[in-house]
Design a protein around this motif. Structure first.
Motif, PDB file in Angstrom:
ATOM      1  N   SER A   1     112.459  92.539 119.106  1.00 27.94           N
ATOM      2  CA  SER A   1     112.672  91.123 119.405  1.00 27.94           C
ATOM      3  C   SER A   1     112.822  90.305 118.136  1.00 27.94           C
ATOM      4  O   SER A   1     113.379  89.205 118.163  1.00 27.94           O
ATOM      5  CB  SER A   1     111.493  90.589 120.230  1.00 27.94           C
ATOM      6  OG  SER A   1     110.265  90.738 119.507  1.00 27.94           O
ATOM      7  N   ASP A   2     112.364  90.838 116.990  1.00 27.04           N
ATOM      8  CA  ASP A   2     112.445  90.110 115.722  1.00 27.04           C
ATOM      9  C   ASP A   2     113.555  90.603 114.808  1.00 27.04           C
ATOM     10  O   ASP A   2     113.824  89.984 113.772  1.00 27.04           O
ATOM     11  CB  ASP A   2     111.109  90.205 114.964  1.00 27.04           C
ATOM     12  CG  ASP A   2     110.054  89.274 115.537  1.00 27.04           C
ATOM     13  OD1 ASP A   2     110.435  88.239 116.120  1.00 27.04           O
ATOM     14  OD2 ASP A   2     108.864  89.594 115.425  1.00 27.04           O
TER      15      ASP A   2
ATOM     16  N   ALA B   1     126.188  87.798 112.580  1.00 28.67           N
ATOM     17  CA  ALA B   1     124.970  87.008 112.740  1.00 28.67           C
ATOM     18  C   ALA B   1     123.783  87.956 112.798  1.00 28.67           C
ATOM     19  O   ALA B   1     123.732  88.834 113.667  1.00 28.67           O
ATOM     20  CB  ALA B   1     125.037  86.163 114.009  1.00 28.67           C
ATOM     21  N   ASP B   2     122.842  87.792 111.863  1.00 32.65           N
ATOM     22  CA  ASP B   2     121.664  88.653 111.791  1.00 32.65           C
ATOM     23  C   ASP B   2     120.387  87.829 111.903  1.00 32.65           C
ATOM     24  O   ASP B   2     120.269  86.756 111.314  1.00 32.65           O
ATOM     25  CB  ASP B   2     121.645  89.444 110.473  1.00 32.65           C
ATOM     26  CG  ASP B   2     122.675  90.562 110.461  1.00 32.65           C
ATOM     27  OD1 ASP B   2     122.865  91.188 111.519  1.00 32.65           O
ATOM     28  OD2 ASP B   2     123.292  90.789 109.413  1.00 32.65           O
ATOM     29  N   HIS B   3     119.439  88.368 112.643  1.00 30.58           N
ATOM     30  CA  HIS B   3     118.132  87.755 112.863  1.00 30.58           C
ATOM     31  C   HIS B   3     117.098  88.769 112.396  1.00 30.58           C
ATOM     32  O   HIS B   3     117.024  89.870 112.927  1.00 30.58           O
ATOM     33  CB  HIS B   3     117.996  87.456 114.361  1.00 30.58           C
ATOM     34  CG  HIS B   3     116.662  86.975 114.816  1.00 30.58           C
ATOM     35  ND1 HIS B   3     116.527  85.903 115.665  1.00 30.58           N
ATOM     36  CD2 HIS B   3     115.406  87.411 114.577  1.00 30.58           C
ATOM     37  CE1 HIS B   3     115.252  85.704 115.933  1.00 30.58           C
ATOM     38  NE2 HIS B   3     114.553  86.610 115.287  1.00 30.58           N
ATOM     39  N   ASP B   4     116.303  88.425 111.395  1.00 32.70           N
ATOM     40  CA  ASP B   4     115.299  89.340 110.856  1.00 32.70           C
ATOM     41  C   ASP B   4     114.013  88.547 110.626  1.00 32.70           C
ATOM     42  O   ASP B   4     113.870  87.839 109.636  1.00 32.70           O
ATOM     43  CB  ASP B   4     115.785  89.961 109.545  1.00 32.70           C
ATOM     44  CG  ASP B   4     114.863  91.077 109.051  1.00 32.70           C
ATOM     45  OD1 ASP B   4     113.749  91.220 109.602  1.00 32.70           O
ATOM     46  OD2 ASP B   4     115.259  91.799 108.118  1.00 32.70           O
ATOM     47  N   GLY B   5     113.087  88.665 111.558  1.00 36.88           N
ATOM     48  CA  GLY B   5     111.866  87.876 111.461  1.00 36.88           C
ATOM     49  C   GLY B   5     112.183  86.399 111.544  1.00 36.88           C
ATOM     50  O   GLY B   5     112.817  85.935 112.493  1.00 36.88           O
ATOM     51  N   SER B   6     111.793  85.652 110.536  1.00 35.33           N
ATOM     52  CA  SER B   6     112.058  84.208 110.535  1.00 35.33           C
ATOM     53  C   SER B   6     113.374  83.856 109.857  1.00 35.33           C
ATOM     54  O   SER B   6     113.757  82.691 109.823  1.00 35.33           O
ATOM     55  CB  SER B   6     110.916  83.465 109.834  1.00 35.33           C
ATOM     56  OG  SER B   6     110.876  83.790 108.455  1.00 35.33           O
ATOM     57  N   THR B   7     114.080  84.845 109.303  1.00 28.28           N
ATOM     58  CA  THR B   7     115.312  84.550 108.571  1.00 28.28           C
ATOM     59  C   THR B   7     116.540  84.753 109.443  1.00 28.28           C
ATOM     60  O   THR B   7     116.577  85.622 110.313  1.00 28.28           O
ATOM     61  CB  THR B   7     115.442  85.421 107.306  1.00 28.28           C
ATOM     62  OG1 THR B   7     115.547  86.798 107.673  1.00 28.28           O
ATOM     63  CG2 THR B   7     114.246  85.215 106.392  1.00 28.28           C
TER      64      THR B   7
END
Length: 221
Positions: free
Chosen positions: A144-145, A165-171
């Motif tokens: 999910s992160d 588009a990349d989602h890695d933790g809070s970034t």
């Protein structure tokens, strides 16, 4: 990933030009993605909501018929498990379309059975006999992160254009490449700190332009 930045767009002021440019760019990228993928996603969900049948070709089949503006069309989704992956096909029949579509392969792809990654390939319905690929979507969902998507235009006038588009933790990290102009826009931000940057050929001389936790323009460190 897009919404975290776009929701802050109205905060941009005269000292928040870097942030404002990034927010606008992400909003455009989101709009392009939604326009092209909303209908295929909705049709897939509608078809898969029906009871499947297992047929002689050893594939599971879902069929869904609907009416749009007085025209009947049928979505025919099929899938087969092969090892750790599922091979998918979405075919469309629309006799009243121009040109008419008869079991046309609209898109197909492969996804891992654990939902960790996959690929979709879309084909041009205006050229049903040529089966011309127009777009490829590669996605990953490690958790999910940690997840991301790459959308590549593979046919037509905009071939080579790419959105990542990349989602890695809070970034969050988004890039948009215009192949014909050989230009790339790069945007990074941290939803936890509020900080980020944009690098765009037509903004601020193409140099990296940063903002701080209050979205104010700052020198990049």
């Amino acid at each position: 990933a897009y919404n975290d930045l776009v929701e802050l767009g109205d905060m941009a002021s005269g000292t928040q030009l870097h942030f404002g440019a990034a927010a606008l760019s992400v909003l455009v990228a989101k709009a392009v993605t939604v326009i092209h993928l909303a209908v295929p996603v909705a049709v897939f969900a509608a078809a898969a909501n029906n009871t499947p049948s297992f047929e002689e070709d050893n594939r599971w089949h879902w069929r869904y018929t609907a009416s749009h503006m007085g025209e009947l069309w049928t979505a025919h989704l099929s899938g087969v498990v092969a090892g750790s992956a599922v091979d998918w096909e979405m075919r469309i029949t629309a006799p009243q379309a121009n040109p008419p579509l008869a079991d046309f392969l609209w898109y197909g792809g492969i996804s891992q059975t654990d939902g960790s990654s996959g690929t979709w390939r879309f084909y041009d319905p205006s050229l049903p006999s040529g089966q011309q690929e127009t777009v490829r979507v590669d996605w990953s969902h490690e958790s999910s992160d940690v997840h991301g998507v790459t959308i590549t235009v593979t046919g037509g006038d905009n071939a080579g254009d790419m959105l990542i588009a990349d989602h890695d933790g809070s970034t969050r990290f988004v890039t948009w490449t215009d192949a014909s102009a050989n230009e790339t826009v790069e945007i990074f931000w941290d939803v936890a700190t509020g900080e980020g940057y944009i690098t765009a050929p037509n903004f601020n001389g193409g140099i990296r332009s940063c903002w701080d936790a209050s979205q104010n323009d700052v020198a990049c460190s």
